[in-house]
Design a protein around this motif. Structure first.
Motif, PDB file in Angstrom:
ATOM      1  N   ASN A  77      60.154  62.058 -37.478  1.00  0.00           N
ATOM      2  CA  ASN A  77      61.536  62.011 -37.843  1.00  0.00           C
ATOM      3  C   ASN A  77      62.193  60.736 -37.479  1.00  0.00           C
ATOM      4  O   ASN A  77      61.751  59.855 -36.594  1.00  0.00           O
ATOM      5  CB  ASN A  77      62.388  63.366 -37.496  1.00  0.00           C
ATOM      6  CG  ASN A  77      62.240  63.643 -36.098  1.00  0.00           C
ATOM      7  OD1 ASN A  77      63.020  62.797 -35.318  1.00  0.00           O
ATOM      8  ND2 ASN A  77      61.415  64.405 -35.581  1.00  0.00           N
ATOM      9  N   PRO A  78      63.409  60.353 -38.014  1.00  0.00           N
ATOM     10  CA  PRO A  78      63.806  59.072 -37.670  1.00  0.00           C
ATOM     11  C   PRO A  78      64.357  58.976 -36.083  1.00  0.00           C
ATOM     12  O   PRO A  78      64.201  58.080 -35.630  1.00  0.00           O
ATOM     13  CB  PRO A  78      65.234  58.990 -38.596  1.00  0.00           C
ATOM     14  CG  PRO A  78      64.934  59.767 -39.753  1.00  0.00           C
ATOM     15  CD  PRO A  78      64.080  60.829 -39.313  1.00  0.00           C
ATOM     16  N   TYR A  79      64.860  59.904 -35.509  1.00  0.00           N
ATOM     17  CA  TYR A  79      65.305  60.108 -34.263  1.00  0.00           C
ATOM     18  C   TYR A  79      64.046  59.651 -33.279  1.00  0.00           C
ATOM     19  O   TYR A  79      64.049  59.007 -32.391  1.00  0.00           O
ATOM     20  CB  TYR A  79      65.838  61.366 -33.641  1.00  0.00           C
ATOM     21  CG  TYR A  79      66.162  61.513 -32.465  1.00  0.00           C
ATOM     22  CD1 TYR A  79      67.361  60.936 -31.663  1.00  0.00           C
ATOM     23  CD2 TYR A  79      65.567  62.344 -31.575  1.00  0.00           C
ATOM     24  CE1 TYR A  79      67.627  60.999 -30.652  1.00  0.00           C
ATOM     25  CE2 TYR A  79      65.849  62.508 -30.327  1.00  0.00           C
ATOM     26  CZ  TYR A  79      66.936  61.910 -29.902  1.00  0.00           C
ATOM     27  OH  TYR A  79      67.098  61.900 -28.442  1.00  0.00           O
ATOM     28  N   ALA A  80      62.871  60.591 -33.662  1.00  0.00           N
ATOM     29  CA  ALA A  80      61.636  60.412 -32.867  1.00  0.00           C
ATOM     30  C   ALA A  80      61.037  58.937 -32.952  1.00  0.00           C
ATOM     31  O   ALA A  80      60.660  58.378 -32.045  1.00  0.00           O
ATOM     32  CB  ALA A  80      60.657  61.367 -33.205  1.00  0.00           C
ATOM     33  N   LEU A  81      61.140  58.465 -34.206  1.00  0.00           N
ATOM     34  CA  LEU A  81      60.406  57.080 -34.302  1.00  0.00           C
ATOM     35  C   LEU A  81      61.382  56.005 -33.715  1.00  0.00           C
ATOM     36  O   LEU A  81      60.839  54.841 -33.046  1.00  0.00           O
ATOM     37  CB  LEU A  81      60.581  56.676 -35.823  1.00  0.00           C
ATOM     38  CG  LEU A  81      59.633  57.652 -36.734  1.00  0.00           C
ATOM     39  CD1 LEU A  81      59.706  56.980 -38.165  1.00  0.00           C
ATOM     40  CD2 LEU A  81      58.090  57.297 -36.092  1.00  0.00           C
ATOM     41  N   LEU A  82      62.723  56.360 -33.751  1.00  0.00           N
ATOM     42  CA  LEU A  82      63.571  55.385 -32.690  1.00  0.00           C
ATOM     43  C   LEU A  82      63.298  55.617 -31.267  1.00  0.00           C
ATOM     44  O   LEU A  82      63.111  54.509 -30.465  1.00  0.00           O
ATOM     45  CB  LEU A  82      65.137  55.680 -32.907  1.00  0.00           C
ATOM     46  CG  LEU A  82      66.023  54.840 -32.074  1.00  0.00           C
ATOM     47  CD1 LEU A  82      66.057  53.493 -32.695  1.00  0.00           C
ATOM     48  CD2 LEU A  82      67.470  55.332 -32.497  1.00  0.00           C
ATOM     49  N   GLY A  83      62.894  56.775 -30.830  1.00  0.00           N
ATOM     50  CA  GLY A  83      62.740  56.897 -29.528  1.00  0.00           C
ATOM     51  C   GLY A  83      61.411  56.262 -29.110  1.00  0.00           C
ATOM     52  O   GLY A  83      61.043  55.491 -28.278  1.00  0.00           O
ATOM     53  N   GLY A  84      60.459  56.249 -30.090  1.00  0.00           N
ATOM     54  CA  GLY A  84      58.937  55.395 -29.720  1.00  0.00           C
ATOM     55  C   GLY A  84      59.241  53.932 -29.840  1.00  0.00           C
ATOM     56  O   GLY A  84      58.623  53.217 -29.014  1.00  0.00           O
ATOM     57  N   LEU A  85      60.296  53.317 -30.943  1.00  0.00           N
ATOM     58  CA  LEU A  85      60.639  52.082 -30.730  1.00  0.00           C
ATOM     59  C   LEU A  85      61.152  51.739 -29.311  1.00  0.00           C
ATOM     60  O   LEU A  85      60.930  50.513 -28.687  1.00  0.00           O
ATOM     61  CB  LEU A  85      61.496  51.575 -31.839  1.00  0.00           C
ATOM     62  CG  LEU A  85      62.191  50.240 -31.888  1.00  0.00           C
ATOM     63  CD1 LEU A  85      60.921  49.209 -31.798  1.00  0.00           C
ATOM     64  CD2 LEU A  85      63.329  50.233 -32.919  1.00  0.00           C
ATOM     65  N   VAL A  86      61.882  52.495 -28.542  1.00  0.00           N
ATOM     66  CA  VAL A  86      62.666  52.349 -27.347  1.00  0.00           C
ATOM     67  C   VAL A  86      61.330  52.070 -26.418  1.00  0.00           C
ATOM     68  O   VAL A  86      61.207  50.983 -25.699  1.00  0.00           O
ATOM     69  CB  VAL A  86      63.318  53.479 -27.206  1.00  0.00           C
ATOM     70  CG1 VAL A  86      63.984  53.357 -25.462  1.00  0.00           C
ATOM     71  CG2 VAL A  86      64.709  53.536 -27.915  1.00  0.00           C
ATOM     72  N   THR A  87      60.627  53.080 -26.101  1.00  0.00           N
ATOM     73  CA  THR A  87      59.691  53.095 -25.153  1.00  0.00           C
ATOM     74  C   THR A  87      58.627  51.888 -25.377  1.00  0.00           C
ATOM     75  O   THR A  87      58.093  51.235 -24.596  1.00  0.00           O
ATOM     76  CB  THR A  87      58.840  54.564 -25.103  1.00  0.00           C
ATOM     77  OG1 THR A  87      58.287  54.626 -26.441  1.00  0.00           O
ATOM     78  CG2 THR A  87      59.509  55.626 -24.835  1.00  0.00           C
ATOM     79  N   LEU A  88      58.328  51.607 -26.749  1.00  0.00           N
ATOM     80  CA  LEU A  88      57.220  50.644 -26.833  1.00  0.00           C
ATOM     81  C   LEU A  88      57.882  49.239 -26.597  1.00  0.00           C
ATOM     82  O   LEU A  88      57.303  48.452 -25.820  1.00  0.00           O
ATOM     83  CB  LEU A  88      57.108  50.455 -28.403  1.00  0.00           C
ATOM     84  CG  LEU A  88      55.967  49.222 -29.023  1.00  0.00           C
ATOM     85  CD1 LEU A  88      54.861  49.417 -28.101  1.00  0.00           C
ATOM     86  CD2 LEU A  88      56.083  49.210 -30.683  1.00  0.00           C
ATOM     87  N   SER A  89      59.181  49.142 -26.897  1.00  0.00           N
ATOM     88  CA  SER A  89      59.760  47.543 -26.511  1.00  0.00           C
ATOM     89  C   SER A  89      60.342  47.485 -24.986  1.00  0.00           C
ATOM     90  O   SER A  89      60.147  46.579 -24.519  1.00  0.00           O
ATOM     91  CB  SER A  89      61.134  47.667 -27.306  1.00  0.00           C
ATOM     92  OG  SER A  89      62.178  48.645 -27.306  1.00  0.00           O
ATOM     93  N   VAL A  90      60.416  48.658 -24.557  1.00  0.00           N
ATOM     94  CA  VAL A  90      60.848  48.727 -23.075  1.00  0.00           C
ATOM     95  C   VAL A  90      59.633  48.633 -22.251  1.00  0.00           C
ATOM     96  O   VAL A  90      59.378  47.659 -21.286  1.00  0.00           O
ATOM     97  CB  VAL A  90      61.567  50.157 -22.665  1.00  0.00           C
ATOM     98  CG1 VAL A  90      61.408  50.261 -21.128  1.00  0.00           C
ATOM     99  CG2 VAL A  90      62.785  50.211 -23.086  1.00  0.00           C
ATOM    100  N   PHE A  91      58.452  49.088 -22.549  1.00  0.00           N
ATOM    101  CA  PHE A  91      57.349  49.096 -21.899  1.00  0.00           C
ATOM    102  C   PHE A  91      56.578  47.519 -22.054  1.00  0.00           C
ATOM    103  O   PHE A  91      56.099  46.912 -21.316  1.00  0.00           O
ATOM    104  CB  PHE A  91      56.188  49.977 -22.199  1.00  0.00           C
ATOM    105  CG  PHE A  91      56.621  51.478 -22.001  1.00  0.00           C
ATOM    106  CD1 PHE A  91      57.485  51.728 -20.760  1.00  0.00           C
ATOM    107  CD2 PHE A  91      55.906  52.565 -22.414  1.00  0.00           C
ATOM    108  CE1 PHE A  91      57.857  52.936 -20.431  1.00  0.00           C
ATOM    109  CE2 PHE A  91      56.318  53.847 -22.108  1.00  0.00           C
ATOM    110  CZ  PHE A  91      57.331  54.059 -20.926  1.00  0.00           C
ATOM    111  N   TYR A  92      56.937  47.036 -23.300  1.00  0.00           N
ATOM    112  CA  TYR A  92      56.321  45.810 -23.539  1.00  0.00           C
ATOM    113  C   TYR A  92      57.005  44.632 -22.720  1.00  0.00           C
ATOM    114  O   TYR A  92      56.450  43.801 -22.255  1.00  0.00           O
ATOM    115  CB  TYR A  92      56.744  45.479 -25.158  1.00  0.00           C
ATOM    116  CG  TYR A  92      55.923  44.043 -25.726  1.00  0.00           C
ATOM    117  CD1 TYR A  92      54.815  43.839 -26.106  1.00  0.00           C
ATOM    118  CD2 TYR A  92      56.903  43.142 -25.668  1.00  0.00           C
ATOM    119  CE1 TYR A  92      54.320  42.830 -26.500  1.00  0.00           C
ATOM    120  CE2 TYR A  92      56.501  41.892 -26.279  1.00  0.00           C
ATOM    121  CZ  TYR A  92      55.272  41.705 -26.729  1.00  0.00           C
ATOM    122  OH  TYR A  92      54.649  40.318 -26.974  1.00  0.00           O
ATOM    123  N   THR A  93      58.558  44.840 -22.529  1.00  0.00           N
ATOM    124  CA  THR A  93      59.432  43.823 -21.779  1.00  0.00           C
ATOM    125  C   THR A  93      58.784  44.132 -20.371  1.00  0.00           C
ATOM    126  O   THR A  93      58.559  43.041 -19.646  1.00  0.00           O
ATOM    127  CB  THR A  93      60.638  44.192 -22.346  1.00  0.00           C
ATOM    128  OG1 THR A  93      60.981  44.314 -23.364  1.00  0.00           O
ATOM    129  CG2 THR A  93      61.561  43.411 -21.188  1.00  0.00           C
TER     130      THR A  93
END
Length: 236
Positions: free
Chosen positions: A46-62
């Motif tokens: 769902n959109p909320y979960a995908l946004l959560g995935g984007l958060v962790t992906l971008s945070v861990f990448y940084t």
């Protein structure tokens, strides 16, 4: 390419999983009396979960880019710093959106969750400011603290639930009905008291051994990797 995909997927799915836990998934009581998941695979995307995935992906990448800048010198350090600047901004926008959405989903205003959300933003901005000043040690510390605070925010938003049901609160898994037996909890407490210090000591020792920066000047032939040398040896 394979290592990029297999590294990015866990970072993405970690956020998707946690976001679904916070939002709630379709759980209901089965005929056996246990609480079971009754949704499908796409319920989890769902959109909320995908946004959560984007958060962790971008945070861990940084976080990884900051660590790379911390442990290297020369051109690699410069590129890692530049990457962290861009990905850090993406992570900031995604995280603010996600935490705002999370607070709006709560049944009532929760001062603790709001305060922790504000701390997440403060720690992240401070870390990125340290990165701009090329003080990667402090940038790494603040990004690590941000991640820990972010996870704490989600747990406080859940408490006392461990997995809400989107079909009704009567099907929620809580710290009471989802806990292990007293004996299991006692055994795990003893194991944690013994193993956690050992893991911390080992990790601390590892960081100490590899505490210095590395650069291409320390490598005899920086243009050739180990596989290149093996291939050259085999074909001689």
């Amino acid at each position: 390419m394979a290592i990029i995909i297999t590294s990015a997927l866990p970072a993405l799915l970690w956020g998707v999983a946690f976001a679904n836990i916070v939002k709630g998934v379709p759980l209901e009581k089965a005929s056996s009396g246990s609480i079971e998941y009754v949704g499908g695979f796409f319920n989890l995307l769902n959109p909320y979960a995908l946004l959560g995935g984007l958060v962790t992906l971008s945070v861990f990448y940084t976080h990884g880019a900051v660590f790379l800048a911390l442990k290297t010198a020369g051109g690699i350090r410069d590129r890692a710093n530049s990457i962290a600047k861009v990905s850090g901004l993406v992570a900031a926008v995604a995280a603010v959106s996600f935490l705002l959405w999370t607070n709006l989903m709560l049944d009532a205003f929760d001062l603790t969750v709001v305060s922790l959300s504000a701390l997440v933003a403060i720690f992240w901005v401070t870390g990125m400011a340290m990165n701009l000043k090329r003080r990667e040690g402090w940038a790494f510390i603040f990004s690590a603290v941000t991640i820990a605070t972010f996870v704490s925010t989600l747990f406080f938003a859940l408490y006392p639930r461990v997995m809400p049901s989107s079909l009704g609160s009567q099907y929620d898994l809580t710290i009471t009905n989802a806990s292990s037996t007293d004996y299991t909890l006692k055994v795990m407490t003893v194991v944690a008291l013994i193993m956690t210090p050992l893991v911390l000591i080992y990790q601390g020792w590892t960081y100490w051994v590899f505490r210095k920066r590395i650069s291409a000047s320390q490598i005899a032939d920086p243009e050739r990797g180990v596989l290149d040398m093996v291939s050259h040896t085999l074909h001689q």
